[in-house]
Design a protein around this motif. Structure first.
Motif, PDB file in Angstrom:
ATOM      1  N   VAL A 171     -23.546  -0.165 -28.315  1.00 26.07           N
ATOM      2  CA  VAL A 171     -22.544   0.730 -27.730  1.00 26.07           C
ATOM      3  C   VAL A 171     -22.769   2.140 -28.286  1.00 26.07           C
ATOM      4  O   VAL A 171     -22.773   2.332 -29.498  1.00 26.07           O
ATOM      5  N   ALA A 172     -23.002   3.089 -27.386  1.00 26.56           N
ATOM      6  CA  ALA A 172     -23.151   4.491 -27.793  1.00 26.56           C
ATOM      7  C   ALA A 172     -21.797   5.172 -27.632  1.00 26.56           C
ATOM      8  O   ALA A 172     -21.198   5.109 -26.554  1.00 26.56           O
ATOM      9  N   ILE A 173     -21.306   5.773 -28.701  1.00 27.93           N
ATOM     10  CA  ILE A 173     -19.998   6.441 -28.646  1.00 27.93           C
ATOM     11  C   ILE A 173     -20.204   7.944 -28.711  1.00 27.93           C
ATOM     12  O   ILE A 173     -20.848   8.458 -29.629  1.00 27.93           O
ATOM     13  N   MET A 174     -19.659   8.642 -27.712  1.00 22.32           N
ATOM     14  CA  MET A 174     -19.805  10.095 -27.663  1.00 22.32           C
ATOM     15  C   MET A 174     -18.425  10.755 -27.658  1.00 22.32           C
ATOM     16  O   MET A 174     -17.676  10.668 -26.675  1.00 22.32           O
ATOM     17  N   ALA A 175     -18.076  11.389 -28.765  1.00 15.36           N
ATOM     18  CA  ALA A 175     -16.852  12.196 -28.804  1.00 15.36           C
ATOM     19  C   ALA A 175     -17.152  13.525 -28.128  1.00 15.36           C
ATOM     20  O   ALA A 175     -18.243  14.075 -28.284  1.00 15.36           O
ATOM     21  N   THR A 176     -16.181  14.022 -27.351  1.00 13.07           N
ATOM     22  CA  THR A 176     -16.406  15.293 -26.656  1.00 13.07           C
ATOM     23  C   THR A 176     -15.277  16.271 -26.978  1.00 13.07           C
ATOM     24  O   THR A 176     -14.124  15.848 -27.158  1.00 13.07           O
ATOM     25  N   GLY A 177     -15.601  17.545 -27.064  1.00 16.28           N
ATOM     26  CA  GLY A 177     -14.559  18.561 -27.229  1.00 16.28           C
ATOM     27  C   GLY A 177     -14.976  19.684 -28.170  1.00 16.28           C
ATOM     28  O   GLY A 177     -15.489  19.433 -29.259  1.00 16.28           O
ATOM     29  N   VAL A 245      -7.314  16.014 -16.370  1.00 17.08           N
ATOM     30  CA  VAL A 245      -7.466  16.864 -15.182  1.00 17.08           C
ATOM     31  C   VAL A 245      -7.638  18.346 -15.511  1.00 17.08           C
ATOM     32  O   VAL A 245      -7.689  19.189 -14.618  1.00 17.08           O
ATOM     33  N   GLY A 246      -7.734  18.677 -16.818  1.00 21.30           N
ATOM     34  CA  GLY A 246      -7.837  20.080 -17.214  1.00 21.30           C
ATOM     35  C   GLY A 246      -9.191  20.692 -16.838  1.00 21.30           C
ATOM     36  O   GLY A 246     -10.140  19.974 -16.492  1.00 21.30           O
ATOM     37  N   ASP A 247      -9.255  22.037 -16.956  1.00 19.25           N
ATOM     38  CA  ASP A 247     -10.486  22.743 -16.572  1.00 19.25           C
ATOM     39  C   ASP A 247     -11.674  22.328 -17.442  1.00 19.25           C
ATOM     40  O   ASP A 247     -12.831  22.479 -17.040  1.00 19.25           O
ATOM     41  N   HIS A 248     -11.382  21.851 -18.681  1.00 16.58           N
ATOM     42  CA  HIS A 248     -12.479  21.511 -19.589  1.00 16.58           C
ATOM     43  C   HIS A 248     -12.754  20.012 -19.620  1.00 16.58           C
ATOM     44  O   HIS A 248     -13.485  19.533 -20.490  1.00 16.58           O
ATOM     45  N   ASP A 249     -12.110  19.275 -18.734  1.00 14.18           N
ATOM     46  CA  ASP A 249     -12.303  17.816 -18.696  1.00 14.18           C
ATOM     47  C   ASP A 249     -13.453  17.498 -17.747  1.00 14.18           C
ATOM     48  O   ASP A 249     -13.263  17.259 -16.552  1.00 14.18           O
TER      49      ASP A 249
END
Ligand SMILES: Nc1nc2c(c(=O)[nH]1)N[C@H]1C(S)=C(S)[C@@H](COP(=O)(O)OP(=O)(O)OC[C@H]3O[C@@H](n4cnc5c(N)ncnc54)[C@H](O)[C@@H]3O)O[C@H]1N2
Ligand code: MOO
Length: 389
Positions: A171-177, A245-249
């Motif tokens: 399982v590859a886990i990718m945190a984003t932000g 639903v945000g602009d950065h999502d």
């Protein structure tokens, strides 16, 4: 929005049991047995003494005096035959000599040279473990089963040096932000420390997965594309955040751009509404919401059962238990609510704040109290369902 049950069904449809591999017994703890295996010998292979004492033949009684004719210890059988009036000194685990019908424990015996006198209050136990009392050659250890310490020990006793187990799902886990940095780094004033990826790694590894933690992906299409590229070879890609639903999502749009065949997006669940899932080539893609409690609750409810299926275990939702409400609860809304709660002595208490950002509340909880969609107010003393966490 689909229901939690429907989401789990669709997620199960995206995964299947992985191939089996042969692993030495010493590495099998926690793995899942892929094929039924069979005992290579009988245990115990001979009738064995369960106590330290004297093996004797026939009926004996307090006051009898017997002649000691030899000794049997574990790994050292006595070759002769025990007759009436005779005894063989014997130790726990030793084969019972021919002719012997019971073991008198040494506490019930007075020894003097080569004779023993049986004392008063002789116990009536035989203290003999019959041959095959545990298992016989050819007895099965049935697959699938998650191999706990007792299973590993049982396989060893069955003289099976290697076991066929399912390959661990990768399982590859990718945190984003943009707001995230790693624990130990110096965060800028507008940053926080990434936590969900660590919690999920711990959760999925405990469930039997091999987890690859990818670098944090910034909120740009290029960074997300790079992340998906780094996840190549994994059985499952799990993204965290950027699902709403945000602009950065951007997770959904980028995954779709890369060819994701979407199974669903958004479920009637609290926390966890913006969950998404699909297939990216032969990889399963699950996009978790960023809020820490949402991500971890979704891990518990969806990712763990998916890992189970990849390990060849039955496709099943987390087991539900019941407890009695310790306090009144207000009505639930249109999403199935998994409330952080504490169960103690059969009573369940929901935490005062159910905000999906509160890791302290989740860390203090041992249960998720389940409120069905549209459930009315509940009074203290009513029985409710929960999942132990
Ligand atoms: N207008 C709307 N806004 C929001 C909705 C909605 O329906 N309409 N849904 C809310 C719900 S419910 C959730 S859940 C969140 C999920 O949003 P995202 O998946 O896009 O997550 P982010 O916005 O990226 O992050 C949310 C929150 O979590 C923190 N975060 C993210 N990743 C991590 C991590 N790895 N470790 C720790 N914390 C993390 C992030 O900083 C944010 O604070 O959207 C609501 N909004
Ligand atoms: O669903 Mo969000 O996950 O309520 O916080």
């Amino acid at each position: 929005m689909i229901s939690v049950a429907e989401a789990l069904e669709r997620l199960f449809a995206l995964v299947q049991p992985l191939a089996a591999e042969t692993v030495p017994l010493a590495g099998c703890g926690g793995r899942v047995l892929a094929e039924t295996v069979y005992a290579q010998r009988t245990q115990p292979p001979f009738a064995a003494s369960a106590m330290d004492g004297y093996a004797v033949a026939g009926d004996v009684a307090s006051g009898d005096v017997l002649t000691v004719i030899g000794e049997a210890a574990a790994g050292h059988a006595f070759d002769g035959v025990v007759g009436r009036g005779q005894a063989v000194r014997i130790f726990t685990g030793a084969p019972i000599p021919s002719g012997a019908t019971r073991v008198v424990i040494q506490e019930d015996v007075e020894r003097s040279g080569d004779t023993i006198a049986l004392q008063d209050n002789l116990d009536s136990g035989g203290h003999i473990r019959p041959a095959g009392g545990d298992f016989s050659a050819g007895d099965p250890m049935i697959a699938p089963v998650r191999l706990g310490p007792a299973h590993v020990a049982l396989a060893a006793a069955m003289n099976i040096p290697t076991l066929p187990v399912r390959r661990r799902p990768v399982v590859a886990i990718m945190a984003t932000g943009d707001e995230l940095c790693m624990p130990g780094e110096a965060p800028a004033a507008d940053q926080i420390i990434a936590s969900n990826n660590f919690g999920l790694k711990a959760m999925l590894e405990a469930r039997g997965a091999e987890v690859r933690m990818l670098p944090i992906a910034r909120d740009t299409e290029d960074a997300l594309r790079l992340g998906f590229g780094l996840a190549k070879g994994a059985d499952m890609i799990v993204t965290i955040g950027g699902a709403s639903v945000g602009d950065h999502d951007l997770v959904g749009p980028v995954a779709r751009d890369l060819g994701m065949d979407t199974s669903f997006y958004k479920i009637a669940m609290r926390p966890g509404k913006p969950l998404m899932a699909g297939k990216l080539g032969d990889q399963v893609m699950v996009g978790l919401p960023g809020n820490p409690v949402s991500a971890l609750v979704c891990g518990q409810l969806f990712l763990c059962p998916m890992v189970d299926v990849m390990l060849g275990l039955p496709a099943a939702p987390p087991a539900r238990r019941t407890a009695v409400l310790a306090a009144d609860l207000g009505a639930n809304g249109p999403r199935e609510h998994y409330m952080r709660a504490v169960v103690a002595d059969g009573q369940i208490t929901a935490a005062g704040s159910q905000d999906s950002s509160l890791l302290t509340v989740l860390a203090g909880a041992n249960a998720l109290l389940i409120r069905p969609v549209g459930d009315g107010p509940r009074a203290a003393g009513e029985t409710v369902e929960y999942i132990a966490i």
